[in-house]
Motif scaffolding. Structure first.
Motif: not given
Length: 371
Positions: A283-289, A295-298, A317-329
Motif C-alpha cells: 500500500d505504497a502511496p498512490g500506487i493502488r490509486t 482498471g476503470a479505464t479498462l 488472463i495475462g502476466e498482470s494477473h498479480v495486479l488484478w486485485p488492484y485493478f478490480e476496484p
C-alpha cells in the motif's frame, strides 16, 4: 462450424470423462448423426476409443467414448522477446512436458525457432507423435498467410514466419496472436464449456482481446480483430508503440503503469511489474490509486465491447494477473455501471506457459483432428 473444430470440440468435451454420443451431441448442440460421423473418424485416427456398452432400460445400449490422450501430441510455443516457452500437449489438453529457452528476436529468429522445434521432434519417446506446431506471437498477426504484420515487442514487421518455418519443419505449422491462441484454449477447455459467446481480456506487456461468437473465434480481415489495446481513449494522451496517441494500452499495460508511476513521483525509476506488485501489496502511496484508475479505464472500454456484442462472460488472463486485485476496484464498478445486462467475470491464474498451451490448442483446433 468447420469439421476440424467440431472434432476438436468433441475431444475437449470428452476430456474430463467418458460420454456416449447422445450426451456429446447434447452438450455441443449438434445432431447425434453428426457426432456419430465425426467420432467414427476420430476412432479411425486412434484419438477416441469405445468402452463397454452400458445398458439402462429398454433400447439399444449406449456406448461411452473416451479420449486416447497419448495417441497424438501438439507442440505450442510462446514467443517472448527474451525467451521461448514450449508445451507439449496431449489430445485431452493435459501437458506432456514444458520447457523454457533463451530467445533473441533480432538474431536469426527463424533458426532459433526451428532448432527448438526439431529438438522436440527428435525425442525418441514422443517426437513421432507430434502432429503439428503452433506459435503464439504478440502483435498483429495474419494467421491465414502466416505473416507477422507488426510486433513492436519483438521488433518484427511483415515477417513471413510460418512459410519460413514450414520450409524447415516436417509437420504443419500455425501462428496466431498470443491472445487469440489462449482464447482457443478457453474455447476448448475453459470458458467455452459454459458459454458459446465470450470475451478474453489479456493484460500484460500489452492489452488484447479474444472474441468468441457462436463458438467461433473471431479474427477479422487479415487477422486484425482483437487489438483492444489500440482502442483510442484520449487523442492527446501518451504516445503508443503503434505510432498513435492515447490508446488504451498506454493506460493499462504494465510498461505504461510503470512509466506513469515514475511520472507521478511514486517510484524513483521505471520499475518492473514485480516491483509494482510489491509496492501495491505494501500500500505504497498512490500506487493502488493509479491501478484503480487504469482498471476503470479498462472497464469502460470493455463495457462498450460487451454491449456491442451482447456477450455474458469475460475472462481475464495475462502476466498482470498479480495486479488484478488492484485493478478490480476500478474495473468492476466501471463494467457493471456500463453494461446493459449481467456479466460473468472470471480471472485466470497465470503462468508463463499459458500462451504456449494456447498455441498447442490452436493446432488441436485446426490441424490435428482433421488429419
Amino acid at each position: 462450424m468447420r469439421e476440424d473444430l467440431v472434432r476438436a470440440e468433441i475431444l475437449a468435451t470428452l476430456a474430463p470423462e467418458p460420454l456416449n454420443r447422445s450426451q456429446v451431441a447434447a452438450r455441443l448442440g449438434l445432431g447425434v448423426a453428426t457426432v456419430s460421423e465425426h467420432t467414427r473418424r476420430l476412432i479411425e485416427l486412434g484419438y477416441l476409443r469405445e468402452l463397454a456398452p452400458q445398458v439402462a432400460g429398454p433400447g439399444r445400449p449406449r456406448v461411452p467414448l473416451e479420449v486416447v490422450p497419448d495417441a497424438a501430441y501438439t507442440l505450442g510455443l510462446r514467443v517472448h522477446h527474451t525467451h521461448l516457452v514450449g508445451v507439449l500437449m496431449r489430445t485431452n489438453g493435459s501437458e506432456v512436458s514444458r520447457f523454457t529457452l533463451p530467445f533473441d528476436p533480432h538474431t536469426d529468429p527463424v533458426g532459433q525457432l526451428t532448432k527448438a522445434c526439431l529438438e522436440v521432434l527428435a525425442d525418441p519417446g514422443t517426437g513421432d507423435r507430434v502432429r503439428g506446431i503452433g506459435l503464439a506471437v504478440p502483435g498483429v498477426i495474419d494467421p491465414a498467410k502466416g505473416v507477422v504484420r507488426m510486433s513492436p515487442h519483438l521488433g518484427w514487421s511483415d515477417l513471413p514466419l510460418r512459410p519460413l518455418l514450414a520450409d524447415r519443419l516436417p509437420v504443419p505449422v500455425l501462428i496466431d496472436n498470443d491472445t487469440r491462441a489462449s482464447t482457443t484454449a478457453e474455447l476448448l477447455f475453459g470458458t467455452g464449456r459454459d458459454h458459446d459467446d465470450f470475451l478474453v481480456l489479456a493484460v500484460g506487456g500489452g492489452v488484447g482481446m479474444g472474441i468468441v461468437l457462436g463458438r467461433r473465434l473471431h479474427r477479422g480481415p487479415d487477422g486484425v480483430a482483437g487489438e483492444f489495446g489500440h482502442v483510442p481513449v484520449d487523442p492527446s494522451g501518451p504516445p503508443c508503440v503503434c505510432g498513435r496517441r492515447g490508446c488504451l494500452e498506454t493506460y493499462a499495460a504494465d510498461y505504461a503503469l510503470a512509466e506513469r508511476a515514475h511520472e507521478r513521483g511514486l517510484t524513483p525509476a521505471v520499475v518492473p511489474v514485480a516491483d509494482l506488485h510489491r509496492l501495491a501489496s505494501a500500500d505504497a502511496p498512490g500506487i493502488r490509486t493509479l491501478m484503480a484508475e487504469a482498471g476503470a479505464t479498462l472497464g469502460r472500454a470493455a463495457a462498450g465491447v460487451v454491449n456491442v456484442l451482447a456477450v455474458r462472460a469475460l475472462t481475464v488472463i495475462g502476466e498482470s494477473h498479480v495486479l488484478w486485485p488492484y485493478f478490480e476496484p476500478g474495473f468492476r464498478p466501471a463494467v457493471e455501471g456500463g453494461v446493459l445486462s449481467g456479466l460473468e467475470i472470471t480471472v485466470r491464474q497465470w503462468d508463463d506457459s499459458a500462451h504456449a498451451r494456447g498455441a498447442a490448442s490452436l493446432v488441436l483446433a485446426t490441424t490435428l483432428a482433421s488429419r
